[in-house]
Design an enzyme around this catalytic site. Structure first.
Site, PDB file in Angstrom:
ATOM      1  N   HIS A  17      16.193  40.291  43.814  1.00  0.00           N
ATOM      2  CA  HIS A  17      15.035  39.395  43.619  1.00  0.00           C
ATOM      3  C   HIS A  17      15.260  38.598  42.344  1.00  0.00           C
ATOM      4  O   HIS A  17      15.121  39.119  41.236  1.00  0.00           O
ATOM      5  CB  HIS A  17      13.732  40.199  43.500  1.00  0.00           C
ATOM      6  CG  HIS A  17      12.509  39.332  43.423  1.00  0.00           C
ATOM      7  ND1 HIS A  17      11.425  39.504  44.252  1.00  0.00           N
ATOM      8  CD2 HIS A  17      12.191  38.288  42.624  1.00  0.00           C
ATOM      9  CE1 HIS A  17      10.498  38.599  43.964  1.00  0.00           C
ATOM     10  NE2 HIS A  17      10.943  37.852  42.960  1.00  0.00           N
ATOM     11  N   HIS A  19      14.959  34.510  40.380  1.00  0.00           N
ATOM     12  CA  HIS A  19      14.609  33.090  40.326  1.00  0.00           C
ATOM     13  C   HIS A  19      15.621  32.378  39.442  1.00  0.00           C
ATOM     14  O   HIS A  19      15.806  32.779  38.290  1.00  0.00           O
ATOM     15  CB  HIS A  19      13.213  32.886  39.727  1.00  0.00           C
ATOM     16  CG  HIS A  19      12.135  33.605  40.481  1.00  0.00           C
ATOM     17  ND1 HIS A  19      11.396  33.003  41.476  1.00  0.00           N
ATOM     18  CD2 HIS A  19      11.680  34.876  40.399  1.00  0.00           C
ATOM     19  CE1 HIS A  19      10.526  33.877  41.961  1.00  0.00           C
ATOM     20  NE2 HIS A  19      10.674  35.027  41.327  1.00  0.00           N
ATOM     21  N   LYS A 104      10.335  34.815  52.614  1.00  0.00           N
ATOM     22  CA  LYS A 104       9.459  35.314  51.562  1.00  0.00           C
ATOM     23  C   LYS A 104       8.016  34.936  51.836  1.00  0.00           C
ATOM     24  O   LYS A 104       7.700  33.754  52.023  1.00  0.00           O
ATOM     25  CB  LYS A 104       9.897  34.731  50.213  1.00  0.00           C
ATOM     26  CG  LYS A 104       9.024  35.108  49.025  1.00  0.00           C
ATOM     27  CD  LYS A 104       9.218  36.547  48.577  1.00  0.00           C
ATOM     28  CE  LYS A 104       8.219  36.966  47.499  1.00  0.00           C
ATOM     29  NZ  LYS A 104       8.660  36.665  46.152  1.00  0.00           N
ATOM     30  N   HIS A 141       5.405  39.152  48.465  1.00  0.00           N
ATOM     31  CA  HIS A 141       4.687  39.202  47.187  1.00  0.00           C
ATOM     32  C   HIS A 141       3.359  39.879  47.495  1.00  0.00           C
ATOM     33  O   HIS A 141       2.475  39.275  48.089  1.00  0.00           O
ATOM     34  CB  HIS A 141       4.470  37.799  46.602  1.00  0.00           C
ATOM     35  CG  HIS A 141       3.802  37.840  45.256  1.00  0.00           C
ATOM     36  ND1 HIS A 141       4.463  37.546  44.085  1.00  0.00           N
ATOM     37  CD2 HIS A 141       2.538  38.201  44.893  1.00  0.00           C
ATOM     38  CE1 HIS A 141       3.630  37.714  43.057  1.00  0.00           C
ATOM     39  NE2 HIS A 141       2.452  38.109  43.530  1.00  0.00           N
ATOM     40  N   HIS A 179       8.856  43.602  43.804  1.00  0.00           N
ATOM     41  CA  HIS A 179       8.391  43.902  42.439  1.00  0.00           C
ATOM     42  C   HIS A 179       7.102  44.720  42.425  1.00  0.00           C
ATOM     43  O   HIS A 179       6.061  44.255  41.960  1.00  0.00           O
ATOM     44  CB  HIS A 179       8.264  42.631  41.595  1.00  0.00           C
ATOM     45  CG  HIS A 179       7.624  41.435  42.276  1.00  0.00           C
ATOM     46  ND1 HIS A 179       6.418  41.501  42.932  1.00  0.00           N
ATOM     47  CD2 HIS A 179       8.029  40.162  42.384  1.00  0.00           C
ATOM     48  CE1 HIS A 179       6.116  40.310  43.408  1.00  0.00           C
ATOM     49  NE2 HIS A 179       7.094  39.483  43.092  1.00  0.00           N
ATOM     50  N   ASP A 256      13.473  40.201  39.370  1.00  0.00           N
ATOM     51  CA  ASP A 256      12.422  39.182  39.285  1.00  0.00           C
ATOM     52  C   ASP A 256      12.552  38.383  37.990  1.00  0.00           C
ATOM     53  O   ASP A 256      11.560  37.904  37.450  1.00  0.00           O
ATOM     54  CB  ASP A 256      11.024  39.800  39.410  1.00  0.00           C
ATOM     55  CG  ASP A 256       9.947  38.739  39.641  1.00  0.00           C
ATOM     56  OD1 ASP A 256      10.284  37.633  40.098  1.00  0.00           O
ATOM     57  OD2 ASP A 256       8.770  39.016  39.341  1.00  0.00           O
TER      58      ASP A 256
HETATM   59  C1  NCD Z   1       7.714  34.232  39.335  1.00  0.00           C
HETATM   60  C2  NCD Z   1       8.152  32.812  38.985  1.00  0.00           C
HETATM   61  O1  NCD Z   1       7.979  32.406  37.829  1.00  0.00           O
HETATM   62  O2  NCD Z   1       8.687  32.132  39.849  1.00  0.00           O
HETATM   63  N1  NCD Z   1       6.855  34.722  38.299  1.00  0.00           N
HETATM   64  C3  NCD Z   1       6.591  36.014  38.013  1.00  0.00           C
HETATM   65  O3  NCD Z   1       5.752  36.259  37.139  1.00  0.00           O
HETATM   66  N2  NCD Z   1       7.207  36.995  38.627  1.00  0.00           N
HETATM   67  C4  NCD Z   1       7.066  34.243  40.673  1.00  0.00           C
HETATM   68  C5  NCD Z   1       6.902  35.623  41.255  1.00  0.00           C
HETATM   69  O4  NCD Z   1       7.871  36.267  41.604  1.00  0.00           O
HETATM   70  O5  NCD Z   1       5.762  36.072  41.367  1.00  0.00           O
HETATM   71 ZN    ZN Z   2       9.683  36.716  41.785  1.00  0.00          ZN
END
Ligand code: NCD
Ligand code: ZN
Length: 352
Positions: A17, A19, A104, A141, A179, A256
């Site tokens: 996971h 970003h 997702k 999520h 998460h 995450d």
């Molecule tokens: C994530 C993001 O910034 O894209 N933020 C987070 O707090 N985890 C989005 C997500 O996974 O919820």
């Molecule tokens: Zn995330």
């Protein structure tokens, strides 16, 4: 292995996971992840979101161009599509054929860039049916979004009102509860009835293993410890640590790591997301060591994820050393900077 080793060797982990955003910043964050992980699930919450196979392929080529520019040849991004009210069964079939790793589910408004998310899961039933048949995982999520539900209860309420009904309707759909942050989620996944396909698993972040909600308010507001789902009470952290270190294959690593520029975090309405990618493995090793379970790290970090996704395990080995690593106060992020998790402090373990 002794009780307090100074080195541990493991098969190279993957991040299930992650970003990495788009544009200028990708190269900055991707280098941190690729130093440690062989593969990562790339979250599709871009603006606009990655809702089709065509958009995912285009995103993947932009990632590949960045990898090439960085000279990285040993890292594989795993692409995910963003589920919407309008995702068709046809798009799911196309995704399967094109090697997309999953879809997702963002409840609309739940987190960063989720405005285009699902307004009612019932709108997605044809797509979900196709995913169940084809064995493509749904990544969830797991928070309800209604403003009248307390933010600390949103995950637990999601289990009862969305996840459990969904699993009843699609008992063989592969689901990753992303998460997780609560005792309720850890126990739900642990105790879920095993269908023929062993259909549910969960990822756990380093921050939820290492911190409780006090960390958001220690001596003043700490925006860099704010993420969604938000950190919970200590009893929840303990339950997550117990799940992660239990050796149960339903729990695996997903950082995450969610980069936001310093200015977007230190603001009147700061963004949610912790940047843990700089030394994510060191943070996980710390957490596992805190309960004397370093011997369980390899399963969690390197085996259970690929097993669940039906992908081969990695073969290369890496070594972590009990050697404190200083975490910079800031790191470059495109034209701006980012404040990593543990900024200005140290992490007890580091990659050799
Ligand atoms: C994530 C993001 O910034 O894209 N933020 C987070 O707090 N985890 C989005 C997500 O996974 O919820
Ligand atoms: Zn995330």
């Amino acid at each position: 292995m002794t009780n307090s080793p100074t080195h541990i060797q493991l098969i190279q982990p993957d991040d299930w996971h992650l970003h990495i955003r788009d544009g200028e910043v990708v190269k900055d964050v991707l280098a941190d992840t690729a130093r440690q992980f062989a593969r990562a699930i790339i979250m599709p919450n871009l603006k606009p979101p990655v809702t089709t196979v065509a958009l995912a392929k285009a995103y993947q080529s932009r990632i590949d161009a960045n990898l090439k520019a960085l000279g990285i040849t040993n890292f594989l991004p795993l692409m995910i599509l963003y589920l919407t009210d309008n995702t068709s069964a046809e798009e799911v079939r196309k995704a399967k054929a094109e090697g997309i790793a999953g879809f997702k589910l963002y409840p609309a408004g739940a987190t960063t860039n989720s405005d285009a998310g699902v307004s009612d899961i019932k709108h997605c039933y044809q797509a979900l049916e196709a995913m169940q048949v084809l064995g493509i995982p749904l990544l969830v999520h797991g928070e309800v979004t209604s403003a009248d539900i307390d933010i600390f209860d949103r995950e637990a309420v999601f289990i009862d009102t969305v996840l459990e009904p969904l699993r009843k309707d699609f008992p063989e759909l592969k689901i990753v509860f992303e998460h997780i942050t609560t005792k309720q989620a850890a126990h739900y996944v642990r105790d879920a009835a095993i269908s023929k396909k062993n259909s549910i698993a969960a990822t756990i972040t380093p921050q939820h293993l290492l911190m409780n909600r006090n960390a958001i308010f220690a001596g003043g507001i700490r925006p860099h410890n704010y993420c969604l789902p938000v950190l919970k009470r200590e009893e929840h952290r303990i339950a997550l640590l117990e799940a992660a270190t239990s050796g149960n294959a339903r729990f695996f690593l997903g950082t995450d790591s969610a980069p936001h520029a310093k200015g977007a975090k230190e603001a009147a309405c700061g963004c949610a997301g912790c940047y843990s990618a700089f030394n994510a493995l060191g943070l996980y090793a710390e957490a596992f060591e805190s309960v004397g379970k370093l011997d369980k790290l390899e399963g969690f970090a390197s085996f259970f994820g690929p097993d669940f996704y039906g992908l081969p395990r990695n073969s290369k080995k890496i070594t972590l050393a009990k050697q404190a690593q200083a975490i910079p106060v800031e790191l470059p992020l495109g034209d701006a900077t980012i404040v990593p998790l543990r900024a200005g402090e140290t992490v007890a373990w580091s990659l050799v």
